[in-house]
Design a protein around this motif. Structure first.
Motif, PDB file in Angstrom:
ATOM      1  N   GLY A 183       0.807  -1.219   0.000  1.00  0.00           N
ATOM      2  CA  GLY A 183       0.000   0.000   0.000  1.00  0.00           C
ATOM      3  C   GLY A 183       0.834   1.261   0.000  1.00  0.00           C
ATOM      4  O   GLY A 183       0.517   2.223  -0.713  1.00  0.00           O
ATOM      5  N   GLY A 212      -3.495   0.811  -1.200  1.00  0.00           N
ATOM      6  CA  GLY A 212      -2.734   1.723  -2.045  1.00  0.00           C
ATOM      7  C   GLY A 212      -3.534   2.945  -2.454  1.00  0.00           C
ATOM      8  O   GLY A 212      -2.985   4.055  -2.554  1.00  0.00           O
ATOM      9  N   LEU A 225       2.728   1.539  -3.466  1.00  0.00           N
ATOM     10  CA  LEU A 225       1.750   1.871  -4.493  1.00  0.00           C
ATOM     11  C   LEU A 225       1.170   3.264  -4.271  1.00  0.00           C
ATOM     12  O   LEU A 225       0.912   4.004  -5.228  1.00  0.00           O
ATOM     13  CB  LEU A 225       0.630   0.822  -4.480  1.00  0.00           C
ATOM     14  CG  LEU A 225      -0.391   0.856  -5.623  1.00  0.00           C
ATOM     15  CD1 LEU A 225       0.298   0.723  -6.970  1.00  0.00           C
ATOM     16  CD2 LEU A 225      -1.411  -0.264  -5.438  1.00  0.00           C
ATOM     17  N   GLY A 226       0.991   3.650  -3.005  1.00  0.00           N
ATOM     18  CA  GLY A 226       0.457   4.972  -2.714  1.00  0.00           C
ATOM     19  C   GLY A 226       1.393   6.079  -3.147  1.00  0.00           C
ATOM     20  O   GLY A 226       0.944   7.111  -3.668  1.00  0.00           O
TER      21      GLY A 226
END
Length: 312
Positions: free
Chosen positions: A86, A172, A89-90
């Motif tokens: 997460g 994410g 991807l964030g």
């Protein structure tokens, strides 16, 4: 009081060298509320401790059961893996969202729109049943009819894979908004200064913007991690042996539902408490350079009254 005292003569106490006495405002209602809270807490603790329906001996017997501990470790492992996915991807999605290219920004916006707009439970079930849409997968070169490898999605999408995809991709999307807000919170002059020094956008983001944005990113990220730890309980729907699923398998045989749920609550509280301590330490680390931080408690201002010394 002496007629020559500063208060009578109208002189400034600071000019005469007299002490200033700080008088804290009285709050009698606060003590009433403290007493009320303590009484209510005492009744609640007494009720919980003396109620035989809680079956505390059963709680103690299963607290360190190997099945429960194995499920607890699975919960911790799943939390760590999904939060890593997460966060990474964030960051990527946040940078894409802030891109000047409408295509890149639009693609990130569409991702956020989908994964934030659909329930996590629906996404989890969708990934678990992906083989219904794509029975097989393959990777190769179609022009030369070369297949590198292929297989069945039923073998690829296990409960672990479905849980990681469902939780990680959903997290994410939320982390992207947290990172974007943190980047936007950095003063624009810092970005201008980085450009004035000739830093490329990627280098400025890594060495100037993100380090300053961490002070705003860490607190909500810690909250997301704690929420993810508790949210992993949803993977029991795909028969993944996490903490909740482990206690469910036990009380489905023993019919001791309440004590087993208390066991799960105990280990969730242990994990969230440790995460809260780690979060507080990280927040203090990134807040060291913030000279404008106020006191931890919002106390009312004290009343300052000048008084003379005895015999003055």
């Amino acid at each position: 009081m002496d007629a020559n005292s500063p208060a009578r003569a109208g002189r400034d106490p600071e000019e005469t060298g007299d002490d200033l006495v700080v008088v804290t405002p009285k709050h009698p209602l606060r003590w009433v509320m403290v007493a009320l809270v303590m009484v209510i807490a005492g009744f609640a603790l007494s009720s919980v401790a003396t109620n035989p329906n809680f079956q505390w001996p059963v709680v103690g017997r299963y607290l360190f059961d190997p099945i429960v501990l194995s499920g607890f470790l699975t919960t911790l492992w799943l939390t760590v893996v999904t939060m890593i996915i997460g966060v990474v991807l964030g960051i990527v999605l946040a940078v894409m969202r802030l891109s000047s290219s409408p295509i890149i920004s639009g693609a990130a916006g569409a991702y956020l729109w989908f994964f934030r707009g659909t329930p996590m439970l629906v996404q989890l079930i969708f990934w678990y049943n992906l083989a219904a849409l794509y029975p097989r997968y393959w990777l190769g070169l179609p022009l030369v009819d070369l297949t590198l490898f292929e297989g069945s999605f039923n073998d690829l999408i296990t409960p672990y894979t479905a849980a990681i995809l469902g939780l990680g991709l959903n997290e994410g999307a939320y982390m992207a908004e947290i990172v974007r807000a943190g980047i936007d919170s950095v003063d624009g002059g810092q970005k201008d200064a980085a450009r004035a020094l000739g830093m490329p956008r990627r280098q400025a983001m890594r060495r100037v913007i993100l380090p300053q944005a961490m002070r705003f990113i860490v607190p909500p990220t810690g909250n997301q991690t704690i929420g993810m730890l508790k949210g992993t309980s949803i993977v029991s729907i795909v028969a993944l042996s996490d903490l909740l699923y482990s206690v469910q398998t036990i009380y489905s045989r023993t019919f001791q539902t309440i004590p087993l749920l208390l066991v799960a609550c105990f280990w969730y509280l242990v994990a969230t408490t440790l995460l809260s301590i780690v979060q507080a330490r990280i927040e203090r680390h990134f807040a060291r350079g913030d000279a404008g931080r106020g006191p931890a408690r919002d106390e009312p201002p004290a009343v300052i009254r000048a008084e003379t010394r005895p015999g003055g």
